[in-house]
Design a protein around this motif. Structure first.
Motif, mmCIF file in Angstrom:
data_model
loop_
_atom_site.group_PDB
_atom_site.id
_atom_site.type_symbol
_atom_site.label_atom_id
_atom_site.label_comp_id
_atom_site.label_asym_id
_atom_site.label_seq_id
_atom_site.Cartn_x
_atom_site.Cartn_y
_atom_site.Cartn_z
ATOM 1 N N SER A 1 57.698 6.517 64.684
ATOM 2 C CA SER A 1 57.981 6.834 66.093
ATOM 3 C C SER A 1 57.844 5.620 67.009
ATOM 4 O O SER A 1 58.481 5.568 68.055
ATOM 5 C CB SER A 1 57.086 7.976 66.582
ATOM 6 O OG SER A 1 55.757 7.524 66.725
ATOM 7 N N ILE A 2 57.024 4.652 66.618
ATOM 8 C CA ILE A 2 56.895 3.428 67.436
ATOM 9 C C ILE A 2 57.722 2.275 66.851
ATOM 10 O O ILE A 2 57.543 1.119 67.224
ATOM 11 C CB ILE A 2 55.415 3.015 67.632
ATOM 12 C CG1 ILE A 2 54.746 2.677 66.307
ATOM 13 C CG2 ILE A 2 54.649 4.081 68.406
ATOM 14 C CD1 ILE A 2 53.382 1.988 66.441
ATOM 15 N N LYS A 3 58.606 2.637 65.913
ATOM 16 C CA LYS A 3 59.560 1.697 65.317
ATOM 17 C C LYS A 3 58.900 0.557 64.534
ATOM 18 O O LYS A 3 59.429 -0.546 64.464
ATOM 19 C CB LYS A 3 60.523 1.161 66.372
ATOM 20 C CG LYS A 3 61.356 2.265 67.020
ATOM 21 C CD LYS A 3 62.342 1.723 67.991
ATOM 22 C CE LYS A 3 63.160 2.735 68.732
ATOM 23 N NZ LYS A 3 63.183 4.097 68.347
ATOM 24 N N GLU A 4 57.776 0.849 63.945
ATOM 25 C CA GLU A 4 57.112 -0.095 63.030
ATOM 26 C C GLU A 4 57.521 0.305 61.618
ATOM 27 O O GLU A 4 56.761 0.899 60.858
ATOM 28 C CB GLU A 4 55.590 -0.029 63.204
ATOM 29 C CG GLU A 4 55.086 -0.631 64.471
ATOM 30 C CD GLU A 4 55.170 -2.152 64.487
ATOM 31 O OE1 GLU A 4 55.350 -2.768 63.415
ATOM 32 O OE2 GLU A 4 55.076 -2.726 65.586
ATOM 33 N N TYR A 5 58.764 -0.027 61.259
ATOM 34 C CA TYR A 5 59.372 0.489 60.035
ATOM 35 C C TYR A 5 58.740 -0.052 58.754
ATOM 36 O O TYR A 5 58.673 0.654 57.764
ATOM 37 C CB TYR A 5 60.879 0.252 60.052
ATOM 38 C CG TYR A 5 61.542 0.984 61.208
ATOM 39 C CD1 TYR A 5 61.438 2.371 61.341
ATOM 40 C CD2 TYR A 5 62.238 0.284 62.188
ATOM 41 C CE1 TYR A 5 62.025 3.043 62.388
ATOM 42 C CE2 TYR A 5 62.831 0.950 63.248
ATOM 43 C CZ TYR A 5 62.715 2.327 63.345
ATOM 44 O OH TYR A 5 63.292 2.987 64.388
ATOM 45 N N LYS A 6 58.282 -1.290 58.782
ATOM 46 C CA LYS A 6 57.645 -1.843 57.584
ATOM 47 C C LYS A 6 56.325 -1.109 57.318
ATOM 48 O O LYS A 6 56.027 -0.747 56.175
ATOM 49 C CB LYS A 6 57.410 -3.343 57.753
ATOM 50 C CG LYS A 6 57.030 -4.041 56.481
ATOM 51 C CD LYS A 6 57.025 -5.549 56.658
ATOM 52 C CE LYS A 6 56.761 -6.204 55.327
ATOM 53 N NZ LYS A 6 56.836 -7.662 55.418
ATOM 54 N N LEU A 7 55.537 -0.882 58.374
ATOM 55 C CA LEU A 7 54.293 -0.124 58.218
ATOM 56 C C LEU A 7 54.600 1.313 57.795
ATOM 57 O O LEU A 7 53.905 1.876 56.946
ATOM 58 C CB LEU A 7 53.481 -0.142 59.518
ATOM 59 C CG LEU A 7 52.865 -1.489 59.896
ATOM 60 C CD1 LEU A 7 52.268 -1.431 61.294
ATOM 61 C CD2 LEU A 7 51.815 -1.911 58.875
ATOM 62 N N HIS A 8 55.639 1.896 58.390
ATOM 63 C CA HIS A 8 56.060 3.250 58.022
ATOM 64 C C HIS A 8 56.372 3.308 56.531
ATOM 65 O O HIS A 8 55.871 4.182 55.810
ATOM 66 C CB HIS A 8 57.295 3.657 58.842
ATOM 67 C CG HIS A 8 57.995 4.869 58.323
ATOM 68 N ND1 HIS A 8 57.506 6.137 58.494
ATOM 69 C CD2 HIS A 8 59.161 4.996 57.618
ATOM 70 C CE1 HIS A 8 58.334 6.998 57.916
ATOM 71 N NE2 HIS A 8 59.340 6.335 57.374
ATOM 72 N N ARG A 9 57.186 2.375 56.060
ATOM 73 C CA ARG A 9 57.557 2.331 54.638
ATOM 74 C C ARG A 9 56.315 2.224 53.749
ATOM 75 O O ARG A 9 56.166 2.970 52.782
ATOM 76 C CB ARG A 9 58.486 1.151 54.375
ATOM 77 C CG ARG A 9 58.915 1.068 52.906
ATOM 78 C CD ARG A 9 59.488 -0.276 52.538
ATOM 79 N NE ARG A 9 58.422 -1.265 52.618
ATOM 80 C CZ ARG A 9 58.600 -2.547 52.893
ATOM 81 N NH1 ARG A 9 59.800 -3.011 53.131
ATOM 82 N NH2 ARG A 9 57.598 -3.376 52.928
ATOM 83 N N ASN A 10 55.407 1.315 54.070
ATOM 84 C CA ASN A 10 54.231 1.094 53.229
ATOM 85 C C ASN A 10 53.312 2.311 53.188
ATOM 86 O O ASN A 10 52.807 2.676 52.124
ATOM 87 C CB ASN A 10 53.470 -0.143 53.699
ATOM 88 C CG ASN A 10 54.274 -1.411 53.500
ATOM 89 O OD1 ASN A 10 55.229 -1.452 52.719
ATOM 90 N ND2 ASN A 10 53.917 -2.458 54.221
ATOM 91 N N VAL A 11 53.138 2.950 54.327
ATOM 92 C CA VAL A 11 52.279 4.139 54.384
ATOM 93 C C VAL A 11 52.931 5.297 53.629
ATOM 94 O O VAL A 11 52.249 6.046 52.914
ATOM 95 C CB VAL A 11 51.976 4.507 55.860
ATOM 96 C CG1 VAL A 11 51.372 5.876 55.987
ATOM 97 C CG2 VAL A 11 51.054 3.462 56.473
ATOM 98 N N MET A 12 54.233 5.438 53.745
ATOM 99 C CA MET A 12 54.918 6.519 53.044
ATOM 100 C C MET A 12 54.925 6.293 51.534
ATOM 101 O O MET A 12 54.804 7.236 50.761
ATOM 102 C CB MET A 12 56.344 6.692 53.588
ATOM 103 C CG MET A 12 56.382 7.084 55.063
ATOM 104 S SD MET A 12 55.272 8.438 55.509
ATOM 105 C CE MET A 12 56.110 9.800 54.761
ATOM 106 N N ILE A 13 55.040 5.037 51.122
ATOM 107 C CA ILE A 13 54.931 4.736 49.686
ATOM 108 C C ILE A 13 53.527 5.097 49.198
ATOM 109 O O ILE A 13 53.373 5.678 48.117
ATOM 110 C CB ILE A 13 55.276 3.258 49.390
ATOM 111 C CG1 ILE A 13 56.780 3.025 49.581
ATOM 112 C CG2 ILE A 13 54.834 2.861 47.978
ATOM 113 C CD1 ILE A 13 57.207 1.561 49.541
#
Length: 179
Positions: free
Chosen positions: A70-82
């Motif tokens: 939601s805050i457009k931190e896509y790399k962090l999003h990807r890592n947390v989802m992995i």
């Protein structure tokens, strides 16, 4: 407009479909094993506690992943989802081992909690089967950079996956006195 499968789709899609069918069938078969094989010599309550911890951590990671997206931190999003996916995979392997190792424990609650427990349990079980292909397709589309397709399926995956993770903890809490 004719849709064509990419080279990776021709491999990944059938694998995802096969896993989505096989995983629930294997779990169902293991639940009805006539004999248990306690591989690690564990007590009944060890696995459920571990599963609740994994489910709780997965729920937290899912919410954190949603926040990062939601805050457009896509790399962090990807890592947390992995990380959430890895915890869910560990849960699945551990759950299968627990079904091989320990007899099912019946719910002993009475009164108004009994239907509440069974509602949570039944919806948890049904949605856990549904979540397998959703998570696999969401992960696949995200990791292959197909972000539009990823976002479309993630809209369904996120709330269902979060529900399954949270209700997994709730099932443990309901069952805790009986382990």
């Amino acid at each position: 407009m004719k849709r064509t499968l990419t080279k990776t789709d021709r491999i990944a899609v059938p694998v995802i479909i096969a896993l989505s069918i096989l995983v629930p069938i294997i779990v169902l078969i293991l639940m009805y094993l006539p004999e248990r094989y306690n591989i690690f010599g564990t007590q009944t309550g060890i696995f459920p506690f571990f599963h609740a911890v994994l489910n709780g951590a997965t729920a937290l990671l899912l919410m954190l992943g949603y926040f990062f997206m939601s805050i457009k931190e896509y790399k962090l999003h990807r890592n947390v989802m992995i990380a959430a996916f890895v915890l869910s995979a560990i849960f699945l392997v551990s759950y299968v081992i627990s079904k091989i190792s320990n007899d099912p424990v019946p719910y002993g609650g009475e009164g108004f909690l009994r239907p509440v427990y069974f509602f949570i349990l039944i919806t948890h079980i049904v949605l856990s089967a549904i979540i397998v292909p959703l998570v696999l397709f969401t992960m696949y589309r995200g990791l292959t950079g197909e972000y539009e397709k990823h976002a479309r399926v993630a809209r369904w995956t996120f709330p269902i996956w979060l529900y399954v993770a949270v209700t997994g903890v709730l099932v443990y809490i309901f069952m805790w006195p009986y382990y």
